[in-house]
Scaffold this motif. Structure first.
Motif, PDB file in Angstrom:
ATOM      1  N   GLY A  64       0.813  -1.212   0.000  1.00 39.61           N
ATOM      2  CA  GLY A  64       0.000   0.000   0.000  1.00 39.61           C
ATOM      3  C   GLY A  64       0.841   1.254   0.000  1.00 39.61           C
ATOM      4  O   GLY A  64       2.065   1.201  -0.157  1.00 39.61           O
ATOM      5  N   PRO A  65       0.210   2.391   0.187  1.00 42.13           N
ATOM      6  CA  PRO A  65       0.949   3.655   0.187  1.00 42.13           C
ATOM      7  C   PRO A  65       1.914   3.722   1.362  1.00 42.13           C
ATOM      8  O   PRO A  65       1.651   3.160   2.430  1.00 42.13           O
ATOM      9  CB  PRO A  65      -0.155   4.707   0.317  1.00 42.13           C
ATOM     10  CG  PRO A  65      -1.301   3.996   0.939  1.00 42.13           C
ATOM     11  CD  PRO A  65      -1.206   2.578   0.477  1.00 42.13           C
ATOM     12  N   HIS A  66       3.035   4.370   1.155  1.00 40.33           N
ATOM     13  CA  HIS A  66       4.048   4.485   2.206  1.00 40.33           C
ATOM     14  C   HIS A  66       4.015   5.877   2.809  1.00 40.33           C
ATOM     15  O   HIS A  66       3.584   6.831   2.178  1.00 40.33           O
ATOM     16  CB  HIS A  66       5.429   4.174   1.650  1.00 40.33           C
ATOM     17  CG  HIS A  66       5.565   2.759   1.199  1.00 40.33           C
ATOM     18  ND1 HIS A  66       5.441   1.689   2.042  1.00 40.33           N
ATOM     19  CD2 HIS A  66       5.783   2.232  -0.028  1.00 40.33           C
ATOM     20  CE1 HIS A  66       5.601   0.567   1.363  1.00 40.33           C
ATOM     21  NE2 HIS A  66       5.798   0.873   0.095  1.00 40.33           N
ATOM     22  N   LEU A  67       4.495   5.959   4.021  1.00 44.70           N
ATOM     23  CA  LEU A  67       4.557   7.220   4.748  1.00 44.70           C
ATOM     24  C   LEU A  67       5.947   7.344   5.322  1.00 44.70           C
ATOM     25  O   LEU A  67       6.484   6.378   5.888  1.00 44.70           O
ATOM     26  CB  LEU A  67       3.521   7.222   5.883  1.00 44.70           C
ATOM     27  CG  LEU A  67       3.520   8.417   6.819  1.00 44.70           C
ATOM     28  CD1 LEU A  67       3.010   9.653   6.090  1.00 44.70           C
ATOM     29  CD2 LEU A  67       2.648   8.138   8.028  1.00 44.70           C
ATOM     30  N   GLY A  68       6.554   8.486   5.192  1.00 47.08           N
ATOM     31  CA  GLY A  68       7.864   8.697   5.793  1.00 47.08           C
ATOM     32  C   GLY A  68       8.974   7.998   5.038  1.00 47.08           C
ATOM     33  O   GLY A  68       8.813   7.548   3.911  1.00 47.08           O
TER      34      GLY A  68
END
Length: 160
Positions: free
Chosen positions: A118-122
């Motif tokens: 899924g989408p990544h953060l950081g």
């Protein structure tokens, strides 16, 4: 110091990954307080990370959800310095720490959950924090160093 841009980025990521949209008239603390959304997030990152999600309105059930999410964060590799405590979220004591923890979680899942696409953060850290099995078993004391580790052995008589 409160960073509204970081909070917005974290909330958008939580909403996208968990599938639970944040209502427009609700603060981040009010949205996450029950722990249900956080448990959904943890289970999307790693299925089965939180085994039991309480949907009741009682405070202890909601705090149990938050605690389960925190345990999942530790298991996934979020460092102790980034983890928040239950009251930081539940009583809005330190929402900056909550935001920082979730931001850190978004980074560590890039390494610790290779199946999550899924989408990544950081930013992914270079390594993920691992639990140290020796730490709880060896107690350091102020006067005695590591208790039980450096015990003296009496010399045995040799039968030469």
């Amino acid at each position: 110091k409160h960073d509204p841009a970081l909070e917005a980025e974290v909330c958008k990521w939580i909403s996208t990954v968990s599938g639970s949209a944040r209502p427009a008239d609700v603060t981040m603390q009010e949205w996450l307080k029950s722990g249900v959304v956080l448990c959904q997030l943890a289970n999307k990152l790693k299925p089965g990370a939180v085994k039991k999600v309480n949907t009741g309105k009682l405070a202890f059930m909601q705090m149990e959800n938050v605690s389960s999410f925190i345990a999942a964060c530790r298991e996934l590799g979020v460092g102790e310095a980034d983890v928040f405590s239950t009251v930081d979220l539940y009583e809005a004591k330190n929402m900056n720490q909550v935001t920082r923890c979730i931001y850190s979680l978004g980074g560590v899942v890039q390494l610790s959950c290779p199946t999550f696409s899924g989408p990544h953060l950081g930013i992914a850290p270079r390594s993920v924090a691992k639990s140290d099995p020796k730490r709880p078993s060896v107690m350091a004391t102020q006067m005695g160093g590591f208790a039980g580790v450096m015990e003296r052995q009496k010399p045995t008589e040799r039968a030469d």
